[in-house]
Each structure stands twice: as structure tokens, then as C-alpha cells.
Design an enzyme around this catalytic site. Structure first.
Site, PDB file in Angstrom:
ATOM      1  N   LYS A 163      -1.421  -6.932  -7.861  1.00 29.04           N
ATOM      2  CA  LYS A 163      -1.661  -8.243  -7.244  1.00 29.04           C
ATOM      3  C   LYS A 163      -3.116  -8.663  -7.463  1.00 29.04           C
ATOM      4  O   LYS A 163      -3.408  -9.808  -7.744  1.00 29.04           O
ATOM      5  CB  LYS A 163      -1.348  -8.217  -5.753  1.00 29.04           C
ATOM      6  CG  LYS A 163      -1.516  -9.594  -5.120  1.00 29.04           C
ATOM      7  CD  LYS A 163      -1.236  -9.582  -3.652  1.00 29.04           C
ATOM      8  CE  LYS A 163      -2.373  -9.044  -2.838  1.00 29.04           C
ATOM      9  NZ  LYS A 163      -3.547  -9.935  -2.770  1.00 29.04           N
TER      10      LYS A 163
ATOM     11  N   HIS B 297       0.838  -1.207   0.000  1.00 25.59           N
ATOM     12  CA  HIS B 297       0.000   0.000   0.000  1.00 25.59           C
ATOM     13  C   HIS B 297       0.876   1.262   0.000  1.00 25.59           C
ATOM     14  O   HIS B 297       0.583   2.241  -0.686  1.00 25.59           O
ATOM     15  CB  HIS B 297      -0.868   0.061   1.260  1.00 25.59           C
ATOM     16  CG  HIS B 297      -1.877  -1.036   1.388  1.00 25.59           C
ATOM     17  ND1 HIS B 297      -1.782  -2.025   2.322  1.00 25.59           N
ATOM     18  CD2 HIS B 297      -3.012  -1.284   0.688  1.00 25.59           C
ATOM     19  CE1 HIS B 297      -2.806  -2.839   2.218  1.00 25.59           C
ATOM     20  NE2 HIS B 297      -3.576  -2.425   1.224  1.00 25.59           N
TER      21      HIS B 297
END
Ligand code: PAF
Length: 285
Positions: free
Chosen positions: A151, A37
Site C-alpha cells: 500500500k 499488518h
């Protein structure tokens, strides 16, 4: 860093920045932030003048019996990490702020086709929940660009489709998956792994790499490669949900003529449902 919880305050703040000609990036998250993140936040910092990060555990994308209640919520740590990564604004609304109506009356965004396969088949309604909340966040923040991790490859394609179909003027930026030193893709759900499972988990990547090498060496027996990989996963202690080779463009079944492919996997290791993907280029035949 400014922290806001209401849509009205968020709009007021963002309106001011826009009036000053600032380019605004949004990084939507469900919190429990890890290095993946924070890479998105740092990339956003490079691409925009102001970086908004949302933390919202979105009930609409969790099915019955999934981990909505138990999903890790680590707001204090997350806020500190966001300050260090250079975010300008943390938006962390309550469920009632985002969904003012009961779920069954809520307007939804559906991206048909691509939402119904793979993770969408195993988690019915999941991508409707994702598309709906991302569309709402886009309307709340009205960013110039939004960043998502590679991802969640299928999620990224769902969001790209939604933006294109609904003419939403937001540039979607995909950012490379961040991995630990053993190759395991970082994910909040890795926290569900026991110490022993953490040691097993990198096998997932190793098996995918073998498939990718076979594709790049010219193998077109995609079904055979998938079956072999599933057996290897089982031997390594995983319970595979799917292991598949698809078109990297639209996740359709691969043909012999396609060159841009992606290996996609979802597999349980203990309580954790791990997902990962790896792109591979099939050489001309
Ligand atoms: O990838 C996630 O964390 C979520 O699906 C997202 C995009 C923040 C929507 O809730």
C-alpha cells in the site's frame, strides 16, 4: 510472545536465535494493527523461523502539524493480536531508546530523488524519517528479511533503494495490500473517517480501477486520465493531493514505451489522508 523495550535486551535475544541457526524476519510497524499488518506477520511466519514485530510511532517521519501526538496508540490490543498471529517478539522501544540525541543532532538516512516526489513533496522530510528509523531497526534486529505492505508503494521503493545503496544484507519482501469488503485499503488512518466518509471512501479504488482499465485498453493519454480522475475524486468528496500514473519501477514519468505502470493517489477525505496504488500494464503499441 516476548516483549522487549531496550536495544540491549533485543540484541541479546536475537543473538541467541542466530546462534541456533534461526532465520529471522522483522515486521516494522507503528502499531494500531489491522488485518494488513497481521497478514505481514503471518507471511513472515511462513518465511522465517522467528518473527520480530516492532511498534514504534516514529516522530522523525511526522512533519510539523501532522498527527504524531494523535496517532492511535493501542498497545494492549496490538500485543494480543500479535500473539494470535504468531509473532515471537514484540519490540516497543521508547523515543529516547531509539533517538538518544535531540532530533537536530541525529544522523539521518536520505534516499534522494525518489524521496522528494509525491508523498515526499507533500510531506517534506517524511521519507528521511522513514529511511532513518528503518535503517536503525535493521541495525538493531539484523533480520534476514523484512516485510512491508505494498500500500505504501513509494515507501517500499525508498526502502529497497536504501538497502541496495547502503549494502544492507536484508531481503525486502513486499506484501499485497489488504482491503475491506468494499475495496478500501486498510490503514490505521481509516480510523479518522466518519461513518459517512467510510461509505464514500471506496470511490477512491473505483476511480483507480477505471484508470487502470483505460491504461490496459491501450490509452496513453496519461495526463488526460489523471485530470479526469481528479475531477471524479472531487465530485466524490475527496480533496486530491496527487493522482498520478508513473513507472512502477522507479516512479518516473511514464513514456509511451513503458509497460509496467502504477496509478498512485493521495487524497484527503475529511481529516484522513488516504493513499493507495494500483499497478497497470500498458499493452505494446
Ligand atoms: O509504514 C509504517 O508503518 C512506517 O512508515 C514504518 C515502516 C514502520 C517506519 O516507521
Amino acid at each position: 510472545m516476548i516483549t522487549l523495550t531496550t536495544i540491549a535486551d533485543l540484541r541479546r535475544q536475537v543473538r541467541g536465535w542466530r546462534a541456533d541457526g534461526k532465520r529471522i524476519a522483522l515486521v516494522p510497524t507503528m502499531g494500531n494493527l489491522h488485518a494488513g499488518h497481521l497478514t505481514l506477520v503471518r507471511r513472515a511466519r511462513e518465511l522465517a523461523d522467528r518473527v520480530v514485530v516492532s511498534i514504534f510511532v516514529n516522530p522523525l517521519q511526522f512533519g510539523a502539524g501532522e498527527d504524531f501526538e494523535g496517532y492511535p496508540r493501542t498497545m494492549e490490543q496490538d500485543a494480543a493480536a500479535l500473539v494470535a498471529a504468531g509473532a515471537d517478539l514484540l519490540f516497543s522501544p521508547s523515543v529516547t531508546e531509539v533517538y538518544s540525541k535531540p532530533q537536530e543532532q541525529q544522523t539521518r538516512v536520505e534516499v534522494p530523488g525518489i524521496s522528494d516526489i509525491l508523498c515526499g513533496a507533500s510531506r517534506p522530510g517524511h521519507f528521511v524519517g522513514v529511511a532513518t528509523v528503518v535503517c536503525k531497526l535493521f541495525n538493531m534486529v539484523q533480520p534476514d528479511l523484512a516485510l512491508f505492505g505494498d500500500k505504501d508503494y513509494q515507501q517500499l521503493l525508498v526502502i529497497r533503494s536504501m538497502v541496495q545503496d547502503l549494502c544492507i544484507p536484508v531481503e525486502i519482501v513486499g506484501v499485497l495490500t489488504v482491503r475491506d469488503e468494499n475495496g478500501l485499503a486498510l490503514s490505521s488512518r481509516n480510523g479518522y473517517l466518519t461513518a459517512a466518509e467510510r461509505k464514500q471512501a471506496p470511490e477512491l479504488r473505483r476511480i483507480m480501477l477505471k484508470t487502470a482499465v483505460a491504461i490496459e485498453s491501450g490509452s496513453r493519454d496519461y495526463t488526460g486520465l489523471e485530470e479526469k480522475a481528479k475531477l471524479e475524486l472531487e465530485k466524490a468528496g475527496f480533496n486530491p493531493d496527487y493522482y498520478t500514473i508513473r513507472s512502477a519501477v522507479d516512479l518516473s514519468e511514464p513514456t509511451d514505451k513503458m509497460s509496467d505502470l502504477v496509478v498512485l493517489v493521495a487524497a484527503y477525505l475529511g481529516k484522513a489522508r488516504l493513499i493507495d496504488n494500483l499497478q497497470a500494464h500498458s499493452p505494446p503499441g
